[in-house]
Every structure is written in structure tokens, then in C-alpha cells.
Design a protein around this motif. Structure first.
Motif, PDB file in Angstrom:
ATOM      1  N   VAL A   1     -79.972 -81.890  28.081  1.00  0.00           N
ATOM      2  CA  VAL A   1     -78.747 -82.455  28.643  1.00  0.00           C
ATOM      3  C   VAL A   1     -79.044 -83.133  29.975  1.00  0.00           C
ATOM      4  O   VAL A   1     -79.820 -82.613  30.790  1.00  0.00           O
ATOM      5  N   LYS A   2     -78.415 -84.284  30.169  1.00  0.00           N
ATOM      6  CA  LYS A   2     -78.535 -84.991  31.449  1.00  0.00           C
ATOM      7  C   LYS A   2     -77.167 -85.534  31.839  1.00  0.00           C
ATOM      8  O   LYS A   2     -76.471 -86.126  31.010  1.00  0.00           O
ATOM      9  N   ILE A   3     -76.775 -85.314  33.078  1.00  0.00           N
ATOM     10  CA  ILE A   3     -75.512 -85.836  33.607  1.00  0.00           C
ATOM     11  C   ILE A   3     -75.843 -86.696  34.818  1.00  0.00           C
ATOM     12  O   ILE A   3     -76.502 -86.241  35.753  1.00  0.00           O
ATOM     13  N   THR A   4     -75.406 -87.943  34.792  1.00  0.00           N
ATOM     14  CA  THR A   4     -75.736 -88.869  35.864  1.00  0.00           C
ATOM     15  C   THR A   4     -74.486 -89.385  36.565  1.00  0.00           C
ATOM     16  O   THR A   4     -73.396 -89.408  35.994  1.00  0.00           O
ATOM     17  N   ASP A   5     -74.659 -89.789  37.814  1.00  0.00           N
ATOM     18  CA  ASP A   5     -73.614 -90.435  38.592  1.00  0.00           C
ATOM     19  C   ASP A   5     -73.591 -91.906  38.193  1.00  0.00           C
ATOM     20  O   ASP A   5     -74.591 -92.617  38.349  1.00  0.00           O
ATOM     21  N   ALA A   6     -72.480 -92.375  37.648  1.00  0.00           N
ATOM     22  CA  ALA A   6     -72.412 -93.746  37.131  1.00  0.00           C
ATOM     23  C   ALA A   6     -72.547 -94.786  38.237  1.00  0.00           C
ATOM     24  O   ALA A   6     -72.979 -95.914  37.983  1.00  0.00           O
ATOM     25  N   ASP A   7     -72.162 -94.444  39.473  1.00  0.00           N
ATOM     26  CA  ASP A   7     -72.245 -95.410  40.572  1.00  0.00           C
ATOM     27  C   ASP A   7     -73.656 -95.551  41.121  1.00  0.00           C
ATOM     28  O   ASP A   7     -74.136 -96.654  41.349  1.00  0.00           O
ATOM     29  N   THR A   8     -74.318 -94.416  41.342  1.00  0.00           N
ATOM     30  CA  THR A   8     -75.623 -94.448  41.999  1.00  0.00           C
ATOM     31  C   THR A   8     -76.791 -94.325  41.044  1.00  0.00           C
ATOM     32  O   THR A   8     -77.925 -94.639  41.404  1.00  0.00           O
ATOM     33  N   GLY A   9     -76.522 -93.855  39.808  1.00  0.00           N
ATOM     34  CA  GLY A   9     -77.606 -93.618  38.872  1.00  0.00           C
ATOM     35  C   GLY A   9     -78.317 -92.300  39.116  1.00  0.00           C
ATOM     36  O   GLY A   9     -79.245 -91.934  38.386  1.00  0.00           O
ATOM     37  N   GLU A  10     -77.883 -91.559  40.129  1.00  0.00           N
ATOM     38  CA  GLU A  10     -78.523 -90.286  40.468  1.00  0.00           C
ATOM     39  C   GLU A  10     -78.285 -89.255  39.361  1.00  0.00           C
ATOM     40  O   GLU A  10     -77.183 -89.123  38.839  1.00  0.00           O
ATOM     41  N   ILE A  11     -79.333 -88.540  38.996  1.00  0.00           N
ATOM     42  CA  ILE A  11     -79.201 -87.458  38.023  1.00  0.00           C
ATOM     43  C   ILE A  11     -78.630 -86.248  38.741  1.00  0.00           C
ATOM     44  O   ILE A  11     -79.256 -85.675  39.628  1.00  0.00           O
ATOM     45  N   ARG A  12     -77.420 -85.856  38.367  1.00  0.00           N
ATOM     46  CA  ARG A  12     -76.751 -84.732  39.027  1.00  0.00           C
ATOM     47  C   ARG A  12     -77.062 -83.405  38.359  1.00  0.00           C
ATOM     48  O   ARG A  12     -76.947 -82.349  38.969  1.00  0.00           O
ATOM     49  N   TYR A  13     -77.422 -83.446  37.083  1.00  0.00           N
ATOM     50  CA  TYR A  13     -77.693 -82.205  36.360  1.00  0.00           C
ATOM     51  C   TYR A  13     -78.593 -82.524  35.182  1.00  0.00           C
ATOM     52  O   TYR A  13     -78.353 -83.472  34.446  1.00  0.00           O
ATOM     53  N   VAL A  14     -79.658 -81.781  35.043  1.00  0.00           N
ATOM     54  CA  VAL A  14     -80.534 -81.927  33.882  1.00  0.00           C
ATOM     55  C   VAL A  14     -81.008 -80.531  33.497  1.00  0.00           C
ATOM     56  O   VAL A  14     -81.356 -79.723  34.355  1.00  0.00           O
ATOM     57  N   ASN A  15     -80.986 -80.242  32.213  1.00  0.00           N
ATOM     58  CA  ASN A  15     -81.333 -78.891  31.800  1.00  0.00           C
ATOM     59  C   ASN A  15     -81.752 -78.870  30.343  1.00  0.00           C
ATOM     60  O   ASN A  15     -81.359 -79.729  29.552  1.00  0.00           O
ATOM     61  N   ARG A  16     -82.555 -77.898  30.027  1.00  0.00           N
ATOM     62  CA  ARG A  16     -82.931 -77.605  28.646  1.00  0.00           C
ATOM     63  C   ARG A  16     -82.238 -76.292  28.285  1.00  0.00           C
ATOM     64  O   ARG A  16     -82.453 -75.267  28.924  1.00  0.00           O
ATOM     65  N   LEU A  17     -81.356 -76.320  27.303  1.00  0.00           N
ATOM     66  CA  LEU A  17     -80.603 -75.145  26.898  1.00  0.00           C
ATOM     67  C   LEU A  17     -81.116 -74.637  25.555  1.00  0.00           C
ATOM     68  O   LEU A  17     -81.324 -75.419  24.626  1.00  0.00           O
ATOM     69  N   ASP A  18     -81.312 -73.339  25.473  1.00  0.00           N
ATOM     70  CA  ASP A  18     -81.677 -72.705  24.211  1.00  0.00           C
ATOM     71  C   ASP A  18     -80.673 -71.595  23.947  1.00  0.00           C
ATOM     72  O   ASP A  18     -80.704 -70.549  24.600  1.00  0.00           O
TER      73      ASP A  18
END
Length: 297
Positions: free
Chosen positions: A145-162
Motif C-alpha cells: 500500500v502507498k498513500i501519496t500527497d496529490a499536491d507535493t507527490g510526497e509519500i505519506r504512508y507506505v507499508n507491506r501488510l500481511d
């Protein structure tokens, strides 16, 4: 005349109040679940997307982009990649104006493991029931999963979930609740999004030393060990300027003892060098945190 004037004032007040309510409602960031790729061909992409949207909406902190509009914007983004449309955000792919945060994900693994339930078979054997074979089943769902800030392109959250679910049965086939498995993963994604934008913080410190957190059910669970830390300077990639981390300073450990829908109460699990101030940042403690900070008495 007085009554007419009163009605005008009341109408104006209602108008102002209504504007305030509308502003408060529209102040919430907009989230779009852009794409959940199904690399396993499990057929669960649409279900997981819907569950993530429901989980994000249930936090009450975001507005969701309508699915119909989302489909149109994804099409526009695809055309933008080929240079067919443009965007008013320089350097960005087109099609996502009006969205604050974008959620991308992939179902990367879906595995099932079955075997004999030794304990169950032993119990049935002792009871003299030789025909009721017991079996157990374990299913694991892997997600990136990756969640990014649409304005800056900054990755706000990235994770591998099991996410893993286990079940056992005697005299029949062990069943797995696929819906519960997906919903648990969706809830973790929503929690990751919320806490990356509005981090878990100390809301109050009670006279008995209990620490009250500003998150409750769905984000914090009783029995969790968490670390309090002071956020330091941001560490940025020298090439892209992207925020990679922050030089946070751990202050000590707390253990959650009770959870309500909106708050959680915890007690210190290590020594603190000073009083805990309101607003202190909190995150789930890692094994290294527990090993290092747990030595403080």
C-alpha cells in the motif's frame, strides 16, 4: 415591523451559520482510492477497494471522491501519460485536480495452507471418537500500500501488510471468512492514512499518571505497547527534496490499558526523564524500542 426585522436577522444568522457548517464540511481532505491491482488474480480487487473506501469514510476525517468521477479521472490520467491531456499541476500526471490524497495498492500474495489439527485429533482420540478427523487451515493475504500527497507527490504512508486468518474444524472442512480478512486489511490502511496526516498524540495526562490518547477503537488496541517521542528535524532526499524521515527522539514507553470509541488510556511502561506534555507524538513501539527503552526503570 419589529417582527419583520427579527425575521431578517434570523435569516441572516441562519445563512452565516449555514456557511460555517458548509465550510467545516468541505474543509475535510479528499481521498481517492486510485487503483488496487490484483497480482494474484483472486478477483478481490473491487471488494477490497470498496472496503478501503468504507473504512476511510468511517474515520470521519476525510471526504471520498465518488466512484464514477474516480473512473473518469483514472481514464484522464491514462491519456495524460500519453500526452493527450494536461494538468494545472506542473510536473504531475493529469486528471487528479481536487484530490488531496491518493491511495494505491496491490494484492501481492494470497496463500492457503491446510494440515492436520494434532490437538483436536488427540482430544477426539481420548474421547473415543476415531472417525472425526480434525484439520486446520491458514490463509494469508499480502498487500503493498502507498498513500501519496496529490499536491507535493510526497509519500505519506507506505507499508507491506500481511493479514492471516486461522481456523480449525473436526468432522468437516475448516472455513475461512474472506470478508473478515479483507476488512481487517482495509481498516489498517485507513488507520495508516489517518495517523500519517493526524498523528496519534497525548491528549491529556491524568493525576494518577494515566496518559490519554486522541485515538480510540480502530486505531489503538488494549495491551499495545507504544512509544512517546519528540519529533526532530526532517530528513530529506538531497536529490528530490522528498521527506524520508525525521530525527525523532524517543522519550519512553506506555502500555494501553483501555480503549473507548474516541480515546485510549495508557500507563507508563518505562521511566520518563520529565513530565509528559500534552501534544507529545505517539506510535506503536517496535521490538527495538521495547528492548532499549524497557530497561529504564
Amino acid at each position: 415591523m419589529k417582527h419583520g426585522f427579527s425575521r431578517v436577522i434570523a435569516a441572516l444568522a441562519a445563512s452565516v451559520l449555514g456557511c460555517g457548517i458548509a465550510t467545516a464540511q468541505t474543509a475535510k481532505p479528499v481521498v481517492a482510492v486510485v487503483r488496487i491491482d490484483d497480482l494474484t488474480n483472486s478477483g478481490q480487487s473491487a471488494n477490497l477497494t470498496a472496503m478501503i473506501e468504507s473504512a476511510v469514510a468511517s474515520t470521519g476525517r476525510f471526504r471520498l471522491m465518488e466512484r464514477e468521477r474516480m473512473g473518469k479521472l483514472v481514464s484522464e490520467q491514462t491519456r495524460a501519460a500519453g500526452g493527450m491531456v494536461t494538468t494545472n499541476r506542473p510536473g504531475k500526471a493529469g486528471g487528479f485536480e481536487g484530490v488531496d490524497y491518493l491511495v494505491y495498492g496491490s494484492i501481492t500474495a494470497l496463500s492457503s495452507k491446510s494440515g492436520a489439527d494434532a490437538a483436536g485429533n488427540l482430544i477426539h482420540g481420548l474421547l473415543g471418537n476415531k472417525n472425526a478427523g480434525c484439520n486446520e487451515r491458514s490463509v494469508t493475504l499480502g498487500l503493498d500500500v502507498k498513500i501519496t500527497d496529490a499536491d507535493t507527490g510526497e509519500i505519506r504512508y507506505v507499508n507491506r501488510l500481511d493479514e492471516t486468518q486461522n481456523n480449525s474444524a473436526c468432522g468437516g472442512q475448516a472455513q475461512i471468512d474472506a470478508t473478515a480478512l479483507l476488512r481487517s486489511a482495509a481498516q489498517k490502511i485507513a488507520t495508516g492514512l489517518v495517523t500519517s496526516i493526524w498523528p496519534i498524540q497525548v491528549a491529556a495526562v491524568m493525576p494518577d499518571g494515566a496518559v490519554v490518547l486522541n485515538y480510540g477503537e480502530g486505531s489503538v488496541t488494549a495491551g499495545q505497547t507504544m512509544v512517546l517521542f519528540a519529533k526532530g528535524a526532517e530528513i530529506r532526499d538531497p536529490t528530490t527534496g522528498e521527506v524520508l524521515d525525521s530525527a525523532s527522539v524517543p522519550l519512553g514507553l506506555i502500555k494501553v490499558v483501555s480503549v473507548t470509541p474516541r480515546t485510549a488510556r495508557a500507563m507508563p511502561a518505562s521511566a520518563f526523564a520529565a513530565a509528559i506534555p500534552v501534544g507529545t507524538l505517539v506510535r506503536v513501539a517496535s521490538k527495538d524500542d521495547v528492548r532499549t527503552l524497557g530497561k529504564r526503570k
